[in-house]
Design an enzyme around this catalytic site. Structure first.
Site, PDB file in Angstrom:
ATOM      1  N   LYS A   1       0.840  -1.120  -0.115  1.00  0.00           N
ATOM      2  CA  LYS A   1      -0.022  -0.057  -0.029  1.00  0.00           C
ATOM      3  C   LYS A   1       1.098   1.395   0.034  1.00  0.00           C
ATOM      4  O   LYS A   1       0.751   2.134  -0.870  1.00  0.00           O
ATOM      5  CB  LYS A   1      -0.732   0.175   1.027  1.00  0.00           C
ATOM      6  CG  LYS A   1      -1.904   1.388   1.243  1.00  0.00           C
ATOM      7  CD  LYS A   1      -1.585   2.219   2.492  1.00  0.00           C
ATOM      8  CE  LYS A   1      -2.308   3.166   2.540  1.00  0.00           C
ATOM      9  NZ  LYS A   1      -2.212   4.069   3.565  1.00  0.00           N
TER      10      LYS A   1
ATOM     11  N   ASP B   1      -6.478   1.248   1.373  1.00  0.00           N
ATOM     12  CA  ASP B   1      -6.451   0.913   2.813  1.00  0.00           C
ATOM     13  C   ASP B   1      -7.681   0.377   3.357  1.00  0.00           C
ATOM     14  O   ASP B   1      -8.650   0.154   2.613  1.00  0.00           O
ATOM     15  CB  ASP B   1      -6.205   2.223   3.290  1.00  0.00           C
ATOM     16  CG  ASP B   1      -7.301   3.386   3.245  1.00  0.00           C
ATOM     17  OD1 ASP B   1      -8.399   3.189   2.799  1.00  0.00           O
ATOM     18  OD2 ASP B   1      -6.554   4.451   3.377  1.00  0.00           O
TER      19      ASP B   1
END
Length: 209
Positions: free
Chosen positions: A121, A139
């Site tokens: 991420k 997320d």
């Protein structure tokens, strides 16, 4: 609506609501963005932005950060949480950038993910926001909204990322990632919307009204 129709509606609506997508983490280059994104793990962007001015006044490049004692970094970033782990990662990745990448943040997923404290991420955010490479960082907030809007049945962020990349045009990924975050914070938070009350939820699922 079908899933594709919901995706098209979300895409169109978010583009209308957020024609500009400013990066919420204050930074001046790929390195300061990388550090800011690392600090944002389990911490709000607003909190990170209150901490990074002091950190970057001390050191705002791998060359300078590599010289700073880990304890000093930890002392400054303590308000962001997880400071022992994050401070060590910032120190270590700065040294690796100097030793292996000529003091530059690499524009490469594999190289970024090999850095301490940098997962997929974080690497995706840096690739998208620092280098303009299409990526769709997912997320927990994007994962929650994608499931709420029935754009995915993914049980984890990895599956949700794959599903969203299939649903949306590649040239929209970078902006959409931020637009979904902005919308979730303002209108469709975990506590602020029950899946029925915000504008998009009402439009996507009118029978719930």
């Amino acid at each position: 609506m079908t899933r594709a129709e919901r995706a098209a509606h979300v895409d169109r609506r978010l583009a209308e609501l957020y024609p500009e997508t400013p990066i919420p983490l204050d930074h001046k280059d790929p390195y300061t963005l990388l550090v800011a994104v690392l600090l944002s793990a389990q911490c709000t962007d607003a909190r990170v932005n209150t901490v990074t001015p002091a950190l970057f006044a001390l050191a705002d490049s791998p060359q300078e950060m590599a010289k700073v004692p880990v304890e000093k970094i930890k002392e400054i970033i303590r308000p962001c949480g997880l400071s022992p782990r994050k401070s060590q990662a910032i120190s270590d990745l700065s040294k690796i950038l100097m030793d292996q990448h000529g003091g530059q943040v690499p524009a490469d997923f594999e190289a970024l993910e090999a850095l301490p404290g940098v997962g997929h991420k974080t690497a995706s955010v840096v690739m998208a926001q620092a280098f303009g490479v299409p990526a769709f960082p997912v997320d927990t907030h994007i994962h929650r909204l994608a499931k709420r809007w029935k754009l995915t049945e993914g049980k984890n962020v990895e599956q949700t990322e794959r599903d969203l990349k299939k649903l949306f045009r590649r040239d929209r990924w970078n902006a959409l990632h931020l637009q979904i975050i902005f919308y979730g914070r303002e209108h469709c938070s975990a506590r602020g919307c029950d899946g029925k009350s915000c504008l998009l939820c009402q439009e996507l699922f009118p029978r719930k009204r």
